[in-house]
Design a protein around this motif. Structure first.
Motif, PDB file in Angstrom:
ATOM      1  N   ALA A 125       0.831  -1.212   0.000  1.00 54.03           N
ATOM      2  CA  ALA A 125       0.000   0.000   0.000  1.00 54.03           C
ATOM      3  C   ALA A 125       0.860   1.254   0.000  1.00 54.03           C
ATOM      4  O   ALA A 125       0.565   2.234  -0.695  1.00 54.03           O
ATOM      5  CB  ALA A 125      -0.936  -0.012   1.214  1.00 54.03           C
ATOM      6  N   LEU A 126       1.947   1.248   0.779  1.00 50.03           N
ATOM      7  CA  LEU A 126       2.831   2.407   0.807  1.00 50.03           C
ATOM      8  C   LEU A 126       3.511   2.622  -0.539  1.00 50.03           C
ATOM      9  O   LEU A 126       3.619   3.751  -1.036  1.00 50.03           O
ATOM     10  CB  LEU A 126       3.878   2.229   1.905  1.00 50.03           C
ATOM     11  CG  LEU A 126       4.897   3.357   2.075  1.00 50.03           C
ATOM     12  CD1 LEU A 126       4.188   4.657   2.409  1.00 50.03           C
ATOM     13  CD2 LEU A 126       5.912   3.004   3.153  1.00 50.03           C
ATOM     14  N   GLY A 127       3.962   1.531  -1.169  1.00 51.77           N
ATOM     15  CA  GLY A 127       4.578   1.664  -2.485  1.00 51.77           C
ATOM     16  C   GLY A 127       3.611   2.174  -3.538  1.00 51.77           C
ATOM     17  O   GLY A 127       3.966   2.991  -4.396  1.00 51.77           O
ATOM     18  N   PHE A 128       2.364   1.689  -3.490  1.00 51.45           N
ATOM     19  CA  PHE A 128       1.364   2.161  -4.440  1.00 51.45           C
ATOM     20  C   PHE A 128       1.067   3.639  -4.234  1.00 51.45           C
ATOM     21  O   PHE A 128       0.891   4.392  -5.199  1.00 51.45           O
ATOM     22  CB  PHE A 128       0.088   1.327  -4.288  1.00 51.45           C
ATOM     23  CG  PHE A 128      -1.034   1.756  -5.206  1.00 51.45           C
ATOM     24  CD1 PHE A 128      -1.013   1.440  -6.559  1.00 51.45           C
ATOM     25  CD2 PHE A 128      -2.104   2.487  -4.715  1.00 51.45           C
ATOM     26  CE1 PHE A 128      -2.028   1.840  -7.392  1.00 51.45           C
ATOM     27  CE2 PHE A 128      -3.127   2.899  -5.544  1.00 51.45           C
ATOM     28  CZ  PHE A 128      -3.097   2.563  -6.897  1.00 51.45           C
ATOM     29  N   ALA A 129       1.021   4.077  -2.969  1.00 55.41           N
ATOM     30  CA  ALA A 129       0.772   5.494  -2.700  1.00 55.41           C
ATOM     31  C   ALA A 129       1.914   6.365  -3.221  1.00 55.41           C
ATOM     32  O   ALA A 129       1.680   7.425  -3.822  1.00 55.41           O
ATOM     33  CB  ALA A 129       0.576   5.706  -1.195  1.00 55.41           C
ATOM     34  N   LEU A 130       3.149   5.920  -3.032  1.00 56.96           N
ATOM     35  CA  LEU A 130       4.289   6.689  -3.544  1.00 56.96           C
ATOM     36  C   LEU A 130       4.290   6.739  -5.057  1.00 56.96           C
ATOM     37  O   LEU A 130       4.582   7.787  -5.662  1.00 56.96           O
ATOM     38  CB  LEU A 130       5.594   6.084  -3.018  1.00 56.96           C
ATOM     39  CG  LEU A 130       5.820   6.172  -1.500  1.00 56.96           C
ATOM     40  CD1 LEU A 130       7.099   5.451  -1.116  1.00 56.96           C
ATOM     41  CD2 LEU A 130       5.877   7.620  -1.056  1.00 56.96           C
ATOM     42  N   LEU A 131       3.955   5.628  -5.701  1.00 56.41           N
ATOM     43  CA  LEU A 131       3.899   5.612  -7.158  1.00 56.41           C
ATOM     44  C   LEU A 131       2.799   6.531  -7.680  1.00 56.41           C
ATOM     45  O   LEU A 131       2.982   7.251  -8.671  1.00 56.41           O
ATOM     46  CB  LEU A 131       3.662   4.173  -7.646  1.00 56.41           C
ATOM     47  CG  LEU A 131       3.563   3.976  -9.167  1.00 56.41           C
ATOM     48  CD1 LEU A 131       4.858   4.415  -9.836  1.00 56.41           C
ATOM     49  CD2 LEU A 131       3.248   2.532  -9.502  1.00 56.41           C
ATOM     50  N   THR A 132       1.650   6.545  -7.007  1.00 58.17           N
ATOM     51  CA  THR A 132       0.565   7.440  -7.411  1.00 58.17           C
ATOM     52  C   THR A 132       0.973   8.904  -7.285  1.00 58.17           C
ATOM     53  O   THR A 132       0.684   9.720  -8.165  1.00 58.17           O
ATOM     54  CB  THR A 132      -0.682   7.161  -6.549  1.00 58.17           C
ATOM     55  OG1 THR A 132      -1.036   5.780  -6.665  1.00 58.17           O
ATOM     56  CG2 THR A 132      -1.845   8.017  -6.997  1.00 58.17           C
ATOM     57  N   VAL A 135       3.236   9.788 -10.215  1.00 56.79           N
ATOM     58  CA  VAL A 135       2.498   9.963 -11.466  1.00 56.79           C
ATOM     59  C   VAL A 135       1.770  11.303 -11.483  1.00 56.79           C
ATOM     60  O   VAL A 135       1.741  12.011 -12.503  1.00 56.79           O
ATOM     61  CB  VAL A 135       1.515   8.786 -11.658  1.00 56.79           C
ATOM     62  CG1 VAL A 135       0.583   9.041 -12.839  1.00 56.79           C
ATOM     63  CG2 VAL A 135       2.285   7.494 -11.877  1.00 56.79           C
ATOM     64  N   ILE A 136       1.165  11.675 -10.379  1.00 54.95           N
ATOM     65  CA  ILE A 136       0.457  12.954 -10.313  1.00 54.95           C
ATOM     66  C   ILE A 136       1.424  14.123 -10.507  1.00 54.95           C
ATOM     67  O   ILE A 136       1.128  15.090 -11.219  1.00 54.95           O
ATOM     68  CB  ILE A 136      -0.292  13.068  -8.975  1.00 54.95           C
ATOM     69  CG1 ILE A 136      -1.432  12.039  -8.917  1.00 54.95           C
ATOM     70  CG2 ILE A 136      -0.847  14.467  -8.771  1.00 54.95           C
ATOM     71  CD1 ILE A 136      -2.149  11.998  -7.597  1.00 54.95           C
ATOM     72  N   MET A 137       2.600  14.048  -9.908  1.00 52.70           N
ATOM     73  CA  MET A 137       3.584  15.117 -10.065  1.00 52.70           C
ATOM     74  C   MET A 137       4.071  15.209 -11.507  1.00 52.70           C
ATOM     75  O   MET A 137       4.219  16.297 -12.068  1.00 52.70           O
ATOM     76  CB  MET A 137       4.758  14.889  -9.118  1.00 52.70           C
ATOM     77  CG  MET A 137       4.412  15.031  -7.647  1.00 52.70           C
ATOM     78  SD  MET A 137       5.798  14.667  -6.543  1.00 52.70           S
ATOM     79  CE  MET A 137       6.932  15.961  -7.052  1.00 52.70           C
TER      80      MET A 137
END
Length: 280
Positions: free
Chosen positions: A187-194, A197-199
């Motif tokens: 979950a933490l890795g997915f949040a960082l990847l998201t 992508v947004i940036m």
């Protein structure tokens, strides 16, 4: 035969026994882990602290006694907790935190509980560990001190008895290391990847908006020609009672210089005025 007589009577010994759970679920304010022990459920509580069932990653079971936030703030109560832990058999204390952790509630893991298969040996070990945990919390609360003399006056109560939330623990660094399990790491890795992508999308949109923008340049300064006279308007203060002020322009017109030689006057009266007698 009545309806009452047709129904068989249920004897007390035939009624199913109520199954009381050995531990209550953890509450949101309970820490998930202390030290290397993951808390599984609540066994009991008083004003001094809580008893939890706990286990480690390798399957060791224990009973964890932890102070409340009220008792953990009292230096005397913390000292009673440490003394009670020191009086336990050395082989029964599996782990405990340092008494110098002023910002943490003290806790101790009591055991060992080597098996958890429902056998009599496992039940006896668990009961012994629970009693030892209760002894530690009772020493903090001082509820087993024999009463000397007759009871007089109001009952004694600790000033922190109303603060019965589980003991405080650090926000950072976490008091339980390796608190993130594989699901949490994903979950933490997915949040960082998201977030990445947004940036990247924000940077791309900014580039699309400003890629055709003309660069801003300062306006050129044109110097005024040399020798030109700048006309300035200076407002004058009118006398009282007059109309609007009459602006004066500068520089004022120059009068021809006087050389001291009188200019020739026309014939007749001085100053150039024709004499009426010249007509005759």
């Amino acid at each position: 035969m009545t309806a009452t007589e047709s129904q068989p009577k249920v004897q007390p010994e035939d009624r199913p026994a109520l199954e009381i759970p050995d531990a209550l679920p953890l509450q949101p304010e309970d820490p998930p882990r202390v030290g290397e022990f993951w808390l599984r459920g609540r066994l009991g509580a008083n004003a001094a602290g809580y008893l939890y069932t706990a286990s480690t990653e390798d399957g060791r079971n224990a009973i964890v006694a932890m102070m409340t936030e009220g008792s953990a703030d009292d230096a005397a109560a913390r000292e009673r907790f440490v003394n009670a832990v020191d009086e336990l058999p050395p082989d029964s204390v599996l782990a405990h935190n340092d008494s110098d952790d002023d910002d943490l509630a003290l806790w101790v893991a009591v055991g060992p509980i080597r098996t958890d298969d429902g056998s009599s040996a496992a039940s006896d070990e668990r009961l012994i560990a629970e009693r030892r945990g209760e002894d530690v919390l009772s020493a903090v609360l001082m509820d087993r001190i024999p009463q000397a003399g007759k009871l007089r006056g109001p009952d004694f109560r600790h000033y922190w008895e109303s603060r019965r939330r589980p003991g405080l623990f650090r926000i950072w660094p976490l008091p339980w290391p390796n608190a993130l399990r594989p699901a949490s790491r994903w979950a933490l890795g997915f949040a960082l990847l998201t977030m990445a992508v947004i940036m990247a999308l924000a940077v791309f949109l900014a580039w699309l908006l400003f890629r055709n923008a003309q660069p801003l340049e300062p306006e050129p300064v044109i110097p005024s020609p040399t020798g030109t006279t700048t006309v300035t308007v200076t407002p004058t203060t009118p006398p009282p009672g007059s109309g609007s002020p009459t602006p004066t322009t500068g520089p004022s017109p120059t009068t021809p210089p006087t050389t001291g030689i009188p200019s020739p006057a026309p014939s007749g009266s001085p100053g150039g005025t024709p004499d009426p007698a010249d007509k005759f």
